[in-house]
Design a protein around this motif. Structure first.
Motif, PDB file in Angstrom:
ATOM      1  N   VAL A  53     -37.584   9.692  -6.277  1.00 34.40           N
ATOM      2  CA  VAL A  53     -37.344  10.293  -6.099  1.00 34.40           C
ATOM      3  C   VAL A  53     -37.042  10.505  -4.157  1.00 34.40           C
ATOM      4  N   TRP A  54     -36.754  11.073  -3.353  1.00 34.25           N
ATOM      5  CA  TRP A  54     -36.340  11.336  -1.810  1.00 34.25           C
ATOM      6  C   TRP A  54     -37.695  12.916  -2.202  1.00 34.25           C
ATOM      7  N   ILE A  55     -38.408  11.837  -1.056  1.00 33.45           N
ATOM      8  CA  ILE A  55     -38.930  13.008  -0.568  1.00 33.45           C
ATOM      9  C   ILE A  55     -38.815  13.588   1.087  1.00 33.45           C
ATOM     10  N   ALA A  56     -38.647  14.470   1.750  1.00 36.79           N
ATOM     11  CA  ALA A  56     -38.269  14.460   2.711  1.00 36.79           C
ATOM     12  C   ALA A  56     -39.828  15.462   3.799  1.00 36.79           C
ATOM     13  N   THR A  57     -39.814  14.723   4.666  1.00 38.93           N
ATOM     14  CA  THR A  57     -41.300  15.891   4.919  1.00 38.93           C
ATOM     15  C   THR A  57     -40.616  16.065   6.049  1.00 38.93           C
ATOM     16  N   MET A  58     -40.165  16.728   7.018  1.00 34.55           N
ATOM     17  CA  MET A  58     -40.365  18.159   8.506  1.00 34.55           C
ATOM     18  C   MET A  58     -40.802  18.878   8.762  1.00 34.55           C
TER      19      MET A  58
END
Length: 146
Positions: A53-58
């Motif tokens: 799973v691609w997890i993006a953190t901003m």
């Protein structure tokens, strides 16, 4: 036309590096992108891959309050003690388990540093439906994708 899966999950966090430590050291994710000082989106960001799973953190203002809204990752039952130890070393807030019926699987719940709730779960949808059906004698319609 149909949805084929989840593209990615995005979490807004105060500190990208602290969250990277949680994802990489605590959960075994692989960091694949760091925008550094050249963000291409709304703010600085880092991308990870965890369990495919691609997890993006901003970087930004995370949720002000905790809730039961969460993301659950499937793990093997034998791996829960190791994950607990890794997460305790990082200092996340491990939560007590919720009441369960036999057969639905075990869970390890924890809040990250920004009020996001995560769950590491050993069961599947099929095992949960079977457990509910046997205990509650409920009529459960099994999804065709099981």
């Amino acid at each position: 036309m149909s949805i084929t899966g989840i593209s990615h999950l995005t979490f807004v966090v105060h500190d990208l590096d602290r969250t990277a430590r949680l994802l990489v050291e605590g959960l075994g994710a692989r960091e694949v992108y760091d925008s550094g000082d050249r963000p291409h989106s709304l703010s600085r960001e880092k991308f990870f891959v965890l369990g495919g799973v691609w997890i993006a953190t901003m970087e930004g203002e995370p949720p002000a309050e905790r809730s039961y809204r969460h993301v659950a990752f499937q793990v093997a039952a034998g791996d829960l003690p190791d994950y607990r130890a890794r997460l305790e070393r990082i200092g996340v807030d491990i939560r007590p388990p919720r009441p369960r019926i036999e057969g639905e699987g075990e869970s390890l719940y924890f809040h990250d540093f920004d009020n996001h709730l995560f769950e590491l779960h050993t069961g599947t949808l099929a095992s949960r439906l079977a457990a509910y059906a046997s205990v509650l004698h409920a009529r459960i319609r099994a999804p065709s994708a099981l």
